[in-house]
Design a protein around this motif. Sequence first.
Motif, PDB file in Angstrom:
ATOM      1  N   GLY A  60       0.867  -1.283   0.134  1.00  0.00           N
ATOM      2  CA  GLY A  60      -0.253  -0.060  -0.199  1.00  0.00           C
ATOM      3  C   GLY A  60       0.943   1.312  -0.244  1.00  0.00           C
ATOM      4  O   GLY A  60       0.296   2.525  -0.142  1.00  0.00           O
ATOM      5  N   ARG A  77      -2.437   5.601  -6.638  1.00  0.00           N
ATOM      6  CA  ARG A  77      -3.433   5.713  -5.655  1.00  0.00           C
ATOM      7  C   ARG A  77      -3.139   7.018  -4.971  1.00  0.00           C
ATOM      8  O   ARG A  77      -4.291   7.654  -4.534  1.00  0.00           O
ATOM      9  CB  ARG A  77      -3.345   4.634  -4.801  1.00  0.00           C
ATOM     10  CG  ARG A  77      -4.602   4.283  -4.003  1.00  0.00           C
ATOM     11  CD  ARG A  77      -4.676   2.869  -3.100  1.00  0.00           C
ATOM     12  NE  ARG A  77      -3.282   2.188  -3.099  1.00  0.00           N
ATOM     13  CZ  ARG A  77      -2.611   2.273  -1.857  1.00  0.00           C
ATOM     14  NH1 ARG A  77      -2.820   3.412  -0.950  1.00  0.00           N
ATOM     15  NH2 ARG A  77      -1.438   1.722  -1.839  1.00  0.00           N
ATOM     16  N   PHE A 134      -7.298   6.083  -9.838  1.00  0.00           N
ATOM     17  CA  PHE A 134      -6.983   4.647  -9.353  1.00  0.00           C
ATOM     18  C   PHE A 134      -8.327   3.974  -9.114  1.00  0.00           C
ATOM     19  O   PHE A 134      -8.431   2.884  -9.319  1.00  0.00           O
ATOM     20  CB  PHE A 134      -6.295   4.794  -7.972  1.00  0.00           C
ATOM     21  CG  PHE A 134      -5.670   3.372  -7.754  1.00  0.00           C
ATOM     22  CD1 PHE A 134      -4.545   3.028  -7.901  1.00  0.00           C
ATOM     23  CD2 PHE A 134      -6.486   2.768  -6.398  1.00  0.00           C
ATOM     24  CE1 PHE A 134      -4.024   1.904  -7.455  1.00  0.00           C
ATOM     25  CE2 PHE A 134      -6.030   1.613  -6.316  1.00  0.00           C
ATOM     26  CZ  PHE A 134      -4.845   1.117  -6.616  1.00  0.00           C
ATOM     27  N   ALA A 135      -9.427   4.689  -8.660  1.00  0.00           N
ATOM     28  CA  ALA A 135     -10.864   3.859  -8.330  1.00  0.00           C
ATOM     29  C   ALA A 135     -11.314   3.462  -9.601  1.00  0.00           C
ATOM     30  O   ALA A 135     -12.078   2.634  -9.779  1.00  0.00           O
ATOM     31  CB  ALA A 135     -11.755   4.858  -7.547  1.00  0.00           C
ATOM     32  N   LEU A 140      -9.360   0.465 -10.848  1.00  0.00           N
ATOM     33  CA  LEU A 140      -9.790  -0.856  -9.939  1.00  0.00           C
ATOM     34  C   LEU A 140     -11.192  -1.204 -10.024  1.00  0.00           C
ATOM     35  O   LEU A 140     -11.323  -2.491 -10.033  1.00  0.00           O
ATOM     36  CB  LEU A 140      -9.454  -0.161  -8.575  1.00  0.00           C
ATOM     37  CG  LEU A 140      -9.577  -1.218  -7.392  1.00  0.00           C
ATOM     38  CD1 LEU A 140      -8.545  -2.190  -7.263  1.00  0.00           C
ATOM     39  CD2 LEU A 140      -9.788  -0.586  -6.179  1.00  0.00           C
ATOM     40  N   GLY A 141     -12.032  -0.379 -10.293  1.00  0.00           N
ATOM     41  CA  GLY A 141     -13.475  -0.674 -10.309  1.00  0.00           C
ATOM     42  C   GLY A 141     -13.836  -1.562 -11.743  1.00  0.00           C
ATOM     43  O   GLY A 141     -14.609  -2.217 -11.791  1.00  0.00           O
ATOM     44  N   GLN A 190      -9.773  -7.314  -7.770  1.00  0.00           N
ATOM     45  CA  GLN A 190      -9.973  -6.012  -6.904  1.00  0.00           C
ATOM     46  C   GLN A 190      -9.546  -6.114  -5.528  1.00  0.00           C
ATOM     47  O   GLN A 190      -8.803  -5.238  -4.804  1.00  0.00           O
ATOM     48  CB  GLN A 190     -11.361  -5.454  -6.950  1.00  0.00           C
ATOM     49  CG  GLN A 190     -11.797  -4.686  -8.218  1.00  0.00           C
ATOM     50  CD  GLN A 190     -13.197  -4.215  -7.936  1.00  0.00           C
ATOM     51  OE1 GLN A 190     -13.746  -4.189  -6.915  1.00  0.00           O
ATOM     52  NE2 GLN A 190     -13.894  -4.421  -9.200  1.00  0.00           N
ATOM     53  N   TRP A 203      -7.015  -7.827  -4.051  1.00  0.00           N
ATOM     54  CA  TRP A 203      -5.446  -7.450  -3.889  1.00  0.00           C
ATOM     55  C   TRP A 203      -4.970  -6.443  -4.394  1.00  0.00           C
ATOM     56  O   TRP A 203      -4.145  -5.759  -3.916  1.00  0.00           O
ATOM     57  CB  TRP A 203      -4.753  -8.692  -4.015  1.00  0.00           C
ATOM     58  CG  TRP A 203      -4.812  -9.386  -5.533  1.00  0.00           C
ATOM     59  CD1 TRP A 203      -5.758 -10.060  -6.030  1.00  0.00           C
ATOM     60  CD2 TRP A 203      -4.098  -8.860  -6.649  1.00  0.00           C
ATOM     61  NE1 TRP A 203      -5.610 -10.380  -7.600  1.00  0.00           N
ATOM     62  CE2 TRP A 203      -4.559  -9.573  -7.631  1.00  0.00           C
ATOM     63  CE3 TRP A 203      -3.174  -8.081  -6.834  1.00  0.00           C
ATOM     64  CZ2 TRP A 203      -4.055  -9.272  -8.925  1.00  0.00           C
ATOM     65  CZ3 TRP A 203      -2.469  -7.762  -8.052  1.00  0.00           C
ATOM     66  CH2 TRP A 203      -3.226  -8.577  -9.209  1.00  0.00           C
ATOM     67  N   ARG A 232      -6.222  -3.263  -4.823  1.00  0.00           N
ATOM     68  CA  ARG A 232      -6.545  -2.275  -4.046  1.00  0.00           C
ATOM     69  C   ARG A 232      -5.245  -1.610  -3.432  1.00  0.00           C
ATOM     70  O   ARG A 232      -5.208  -0.488  -3.243  1.00  0.00           O
ATOM     71  CB  ARG A 232      -7.696  -2.276  -3.266  1.00  0.00           C
ATOM     72  CG  ARG A 232      -7.209  -3.225  -2.041  1.00  0.00           C
ATOM     73  CD  ARG A 232      -8.925  -3.187  -1.232  1.00  0.00           C
ATOM     74  NE  ARG A 232      -9.962  -3.962  -1.854  1.00  0.00           N
ATOM     75  CZ  ARG A 232     -11.070  -3.354  -2.474  1.00  0.00           C
ATOM     76  NH1 ARG A 232     -11.099  -2.149  -2.466  1.00  0.00           N
ATOM     77  NH2 ARG A 232     -11.674  -4.183  -3.138  1.00  0.00           N
ATOM     78  N   ASN A 233      -4.188  -2.389  -3.149  1.00  0.00           N
ATOM     79  CA  ASN A 233      -3.244  -2.031  -2.255  1.00  0.00           C
ATOM     80  C   ASN A 233      -1.964  -1.782  -3.085  1.00  0.00           C
ATOM     81  O   ASN A 233      -0.970  -1.348  -2.734  1.00  0.00           O
ATOM     82  CB  ASN A 233      -2.787  -3.221  -1.333  1.00  0.00           C
ATOM     83  CG  ASN A 233      -3.826  -3.218  -0.196  1.00  0.00           C
ATOM     84  OD1 ASN A 233      -4.408  -2.390   0.311  1.00  0.00           O
ATOM     85  ND2 ASN A 233      -4.053  -4.473   0.252  1.00  0.00           N
ATOM     86  N   ALA A 273      -0.949  -4.282 -12.169  1.00  0.00           N
ATOM     87  CA  ALA A 273      -0.722  -3.332 -10.769  1.00  0.00           C
ATOM     88  C   ALA A 273       0.655  -3.620 -10.495  1.00  0.00           C
ATOM     89  O   ALA A 273       1.297  -4.502 -10.722  1.00  0.00           O
ATOM     90  CB  ALA A 273      -1.550  -4.594  -9.898  1.00  0.00           C
TER      91      ALA A 273
END
Length: 196
Positions: free
Chosen positions: A27, A61, A68-69, A72-73, A80, A82, A84-85, A158
């Motif tokens: 993260g 992020r 980023f969202a 990610l979406g 999603q 994993w 997300r970090n 990612a």
Amino acid sequence: MTDRLAPTDHPIHELLRARWSPRSFTGAPITAAQAASLFEAARWAASSNNEQPWHFFAARRDADPEGFARLLGLLTPNNQGWARNAALLACCVARLHFAATGKPNGTALYDCGAASAQLCLEATALGLAAHQMRGFDLDRARVELRIPEGHDPVAMIAIGHLGPPEALPEALAAREVAPRVRKPQAEIVHAAEWPA
């Protein structure tokens, strides 16, 4: 990441041995300079006729939480969980026709793969981790990223700082520490004709 070096049958560069596709990220952010180096490595990939058919949508992020969202979406729920970090998400898109002639570029996807591979190797060289994936909604990506006709989303990537396996759900944590294996060369390298 040295404990995950590929157990090669023949000597290869340590950078190649160190590249792998983890799912656990801490993260922690990456810098704008690191992100620029990643895409500079991609920029210098080889391509047919020097066409450079790749485009990358990218969002860090910390610097662009909304972007980023959005990226990610687009991922499958499993990814999603994993991704997300990660510090940065990118979507590689291929231009499918040659710019000068409009004729189909049969190597566009191949060239995008080469650019993405160089990006991932640069991530490894920077002490970062990268994981490429196809598990995302391509149709939604076309709409939400406003990808023009004649271009196709190819893969999401990612990128971030490697996290501990135990930060993942049990099934994914097991994959994170499983032995690294590849088919032997005898199965993938052939003489000048397909084997009988």
